[in-house]
Structures are given as structure tokens and as C-alpha cells.
Design an enzyme around this catalytic site. Structure first.
Site, PDB file in Angstrom:
ATOM      1  N   PHE A 119     105.325  59.328 -34.061  1.00 29.63           N
ATOM      2  CA  PHE A 119     103.866  58.814 -32.820  1.00 29.63           C
ATOM      3  C   PHE A 119     103.790  58.327 -32.193  1.00 29.63           C
ATOM      4  CE2 PHE A 119     100.390  55.555 -32.060  1.00 29.63           C
ATOM      5  CZ  PHE A 119      99.509  57.100 -32.246  1.00 29.63           C
TER       6      PHE A 119
ATOM      7  N   ASP B 150     111.255  54.690 -28.941  1.00 32.81           N
ATOM      8  CA  ASP B 150     110.121  54.255 -29.190  1.00 32.81           C
ATOM      9  C   ASP B 150     110.395  52.885 -30.248  1.00 32.81           C
ATOM     10  OD1 ASP B 150     107.357  53.086 -29.570  1.00 32.81           O
ATOM     11  OD2 ASP B 150     106.134  55.208 -29.533  1.00 32.81           O
TER      12      ASP B 150
ATOM     13  N   LYS C 268     103.255  46.127 -29.305  1.00 28.62           N
ATOM     14  CA  LYS C 268     102.893  45.388 -30.122  1.00 28.62           C
ATOM     15  C   LYS C 268     102.883  43.924 -30.557  1.00 28.62           C
ATOM     16  CE  LYS C 268     101.162  49.048 -33.102  1.00 28.62           C
ATOM     17  NZ  LYS C 268     101.701  50.796 -33.570  1.00 28.62           N
TER      18      LYS C 268
HETATM   19  C1  LIG Z   1     101.403  51.697 -31.720  1.00 28.18           C
HETATM   20  C2  LIG Z   1     102.553  52.889 -31.361  1.00 28.18           C
HETATM   21  C3  LIG Z   1     102.497  53.402 -29.942  1.00 28.18           C
HETATM   22  C4  LIG Z   1     100.829  53.625 -29.605  1.00 28.18           C
HETATM   23  O1  LIG Z   1     100.913  51.908 -28.996  1.00 28.18           O
HETATM   24  P1  LIG Z   1      98.943  51.844 -28.173  1.00 28.18           P
HETATM   25  O2  LIG Z   1      99.241  50.246 -28.036  1.00 28.18           O
HETATM   26  O3  LIG Z   1      98.184  51.937 -29.898  1.00 28.18           O
HETATM   27  O4  LIG Z   1      99.318  52.390 -27.008  1.00 28.18           O
HETATM   28  C5  LIG Z   1     103.299  54.397 -29.340  1.00 28.18           C
HETATM   29  N1  LIG Z   1     104.704  53.664 -30.500  1.00 28.18           N
HETATM   30  C6  LIG Z   1     104.562  53.815 -31.642  1.00 28.18           C
HETATM   31  C7  LIG Z   1     105.984  53.774 -31.989  1.00 28.18           C
HETATM   32  C8  LIG Z   1     103.586  52.762 -32.242  1.00 28.18           C
HETATM   33  O5  LIG Z   1     103.762  52.709 -33.349  1.00 28.18           O
END
Ligand SMILES: *Cc1c(COP(=O)(O)O)cnc(C)c1O
Length: 394
Positions: free
Chosen positions: A134, A219, A248
Site C-alpha cells: 500500500f 516507504d 502521517k
Molecule cells: C497511508 C500510507 C500512504 C499514503 O498516504 P496518504 O497521506 O494517505 O496519501 C502511503 N504509504 C503507506 C505505507 C501508508 O501507510
């Protein structure tokens, strides 16, 4: 709820609770019922709701300067990026807003670097990714999603990505071709259900990327800023990436703030006009980000996550419900996997809500537990009692 249902696009299926107030690890509904927030906005609220130090910085900035665009310098961006680089150990950062934008930024940096510094033929750059990843919701990012729900009917998809099994070193090594430029991966797959790879996986991924001279893009948008018991998850195995993506909790959950980090030799491929964002690096975001980073370090939140995570996870394991097929995680990043015969996680997330714990199922059978890192041990003890009640009833 009715207004949201009538006027809002149906892209979410929320747990039926309205949150109207919050403090620390707790939130309240309009009737005054109190809930322990065990989702923490998908780990954006690692500092807890309304952390006083973050709020103070944001309030001051709110009355001073909020947005300039990057057409001009502002007096907050440099010091925020310096702090971010210091704690992460990278030389430069590119500020954006949402996580998906940080991921897009990382992809752009990696592609440019490979064309300009490594003679990859035009438009041939291939990035390896992992099944059940994700990374966000843009059209390019969903192009390499393996979740049909996130992807279906959004084509044509962006080429240049290949999915491999996660936690599989042989598959990674076998997939690398002369056009492979990078491996983009979450150190622990969050949305997939807190999938923790084998010990040593990330370190060996780093070695493979080095041996084949490809970039490792991590990520850490969900795993970063203390969630897994270290400031960054890559620190558990000393697997420093070439490009680090954060978001985040970078702002303490107050405003959207994200960034892509890299050393100068890589980041230098980004030149004026080649990338940007109107709100990226805005003074309000920078004030939040700087205060959030300082708070995390000064309050020892990564260490707290490690200790409380161990306590909470072991406590959940001890419940030993016949419905559990697995309890896993690192730090306060925990998942309970239910057996198929439990009939899906949703009924349990709703039952937990009735008893004062907010969690959200991920996919069908997994419940993720990721409270704010400032949560009190006593709150977790209370939560263990509730979990025991809900899961021993069957
Ligand atoms: C939440 C998340 C994203 C995307 O972040 P948004 O602020 O919702 O665009 C990307 N990578 C990971 C691992 C995430 O948990």
C-alpha cells in the site's frame, strides 16, 4: 452520519461512531462516550491527539504566517528540513503534503537519477514493488497495487512496475534486470495487515540492492516516527535506504506533511521547476513538523513504543482466543489475524467500539491495533480486559 452518507462519495465504510473531540489516546462521541483510539488515524496520531507542544507551535504559526508558496523563501522551511535530515540521517529532503505525494516524489527522483546518472535508456526504467503493497491512491500508485478493490477500472495503468512476493529474497534477486532501477517497499506492510518480514530480510534486501546497484526506496509513511519501536523501522536492521518516504506522524497528526529524503548525490537530479507543490513546505506544516519531531525525540516515544508494544502484544497472545490464528507486530504496531471461522473482523471491530475501543479491520480477517505512542500502560491493561471479554465470548 446521515449528511456524510447523503453528500459524501462512498469511498469509505466507517465504523458507525462519530468522533467529535479528542485528547491524548482518547476520543469522545457527541453523547459523551469515551473510546481508546487504537487506530491513531493509521499512525498519523503517534503523538496522541492535540499534543500540547505541537499545538502550541501550530497556534503561534497560525497567527504569524501560514502559506507563501515556494515562489519565496519562508522562515520555517529551512529549519524544519534541517531537523528532519538530522534525525533521519539524510542530507536533503523534498517536502510535500500527503503520503501519496511523497511516494510519487520518490518515484520521480529514482527515475531521473537512473536516466541522468546511470544511463538507463529513456522510458525503460523499471521499479520493483511487493504484492499487497500500500503506497497511496494516485493513478500511478494504484497501477502497481495488487488489491483489486483499489485498482479495478482505474486504468489505463502506468507501466514500469513489477510486483514480487514480499519477504522473498530469491524473487527479488531473480526479478532484477538491466532496466531495474529500484525496489520500493514498506519495511512492514501496514495496510496488508501488519505483515512483518523475517528477521534479516531488510538487511539482505539492502545487500541485494547494493550488489545490483539499484536504489532501495523505503516507504516509512506508516512505520516511521516511532511506530515500530525505533524512530524508523529500517534502524532495526541497519538497512538505510537510498530514498526514505515519510508522512502521517511527521506533523503529529495536525496537518498533512510528507517528504522524500535522500543524499545530495541523488537529490541533485531535482532542479528548479522539475517538481513542486503549492502547499508543500508551508510554514504551518513546518511548524507542526519541527515540533512533532522534537516531541518524539524528547519524550522518547520510539522507546515507549518498543516497551509498551511488547507488553500489549504479549498480553493479547495470552488471551489465547480460539478465534486467533496469529498475533504479530513490532512496537505498538500490532495485528490480530482471525481464523476464517470467526466470520470476518468487522463484527469484532464493531463489538470493540461498543465497549470503548476504536479499531478498524484491514482486509477481511485482520484487526490492526496501533494506539498513539503516548498511551498509558494502564489504558492498555484496560484494553486487554476488553479484548479478552470480546474474544473469549467467541
Ligand atoms: C497511508 C500510507 C500512504 C499514503 O498516504 P496518504 O497521506 O494517505 O496519501 C502511503 N504509504 C503507506 C505505507 C501508508 O501507510
Amino acid at each position: 452520519m446521515e449528511l456524510e452518507k447523503q453528500y459524501g462519495a462512498r469511498n469509505y465504510a466507517p465504523i458507525p461512531v462519530v468522533v467529535s473531540k479528542a485528547e491524548g489516546a482518547w476520543v469522545w462521541d457527541p453523547e459523551g462516550n469515551r473510546y481508546l483510539d487504537c487506530l491513531a488515524a493509521y499512525s498519523a496520531v503517534n503523538h496522541g491527539h492535540l499534543h500540547p507542544r505541537v499545538l502550541k507551535a501550530v497556534e503561534q504559526q497560525l497567527h504569524t504566517l501560514t502559506l507563501t508558496s515556494r515562489a519565496f523563501y519562508n522562515d520555517r522551511l529551512g529549519r524544519f528540513l534541517k531537523r528532519l535530515c538530522e534525525v533521519s540521517g539524510f542530507e536533503m529532503a523534498l517536502p510535500m503534503n500527503t503520503g501519496a505525494e511523497a511516494v510519487e516524489t520518490g518515484i520521480k527522483i529514482a527515475r531521473r537519477y537512473s536516466y541522468q546518472k546511470k544511463n538507463i535508456p529513456a522510458d525503460k526504467a523499471e521499479i520493483l514493488t511487493a504484492y499487497r503493497n500500500f503506497h497511496g491512491r494516485t493513478t500511478t500508485i494504484v497501477s502497481f497495487s495488487s488489491d483489486d478493490n483499489a485498482k479495478k477500472d482505474y486504468g489505463p495503468y502506468t507501466p514500469g512496475f513489477t510486483n514480487l512476493p514480499f519477504n522473498d529474497l530469491e524473487a527479488l534477486e531473480a526479478a532484477i534486470t538491466e532496466h531495474t532501477i529500484a525496489f520500493l517497499v514498506e519495511p512492514i506492510q501496514g495496510e496488508a495487515g501488519v505483515i512483518v518480514p523475517d528477521e534479516g530480510y531488510l538487511r539482505r534486501v539492502r545487500e541485494i540492492c547494493d550488489r545490483h546497484d539499484i536504489l532501495l526506496i523505503l516507504d516509512e509513511i506508516q512505520t516511521g516516527f516511532g511506530r515500530t519501536g525505533k524512530l524508523f523501522c529500517f534502524e532495526h536492521e541497519n538497512a538505510r535506504p537510498d530514498i526514505l518516504l515519510v508522512g502521517k506522524a511527521l506533523s503529529g497528526g495536525v496537518v498533512p506533511v510528507s517528504a522524500a529524503l535522500a543524499d545530495r548525490k541523488i537529490m541533485d537530479v531535482i532542479t528548479p521547476g522539475s517538481h513542486g507543490s503549492t502547499f508543500g513546505g508551508n510554514p504551518l506544516a513546518c511548524a507542526a513538523g519541527e515540533a512533532a519531531i522534537d516531541t518524539l525525540i524528547d519524550e522518547g516515544l520510539p522507546e515507549r513504543s518498543a516497551a509498551l508494544g511488547e507488553f500489549f502484544r504479549e498480553g493479547i497472545r495470552r488471551i489465547d482466543s480460539p478465534l486467533f490464528s496469529d498475533v504479530r507486530g513490532k512496537g505498538l504496531f500490532i495485528a490480530i489475524e482471525l481464523k476464517k471461522e470467526a466470520g470476518g473482523a468487522r463484527q469484532y471491530t464493531e463489538a470493540l467500539k461498543e465497549r470503548g475501543i476504536l479499531v478498524k479491520e484491514t482486509h477481511v480477517d485482520t484487526i490492526r491495533l496501533a494506539p498513539p505512542l503516548i498511551v498509558e500502560k494502564a489504558d492498555l491493561e484496560w484494553a486487554l480486559g476488553v479484548l479478552e471479554d470480546v474474544f473469549s465470548e467467541g
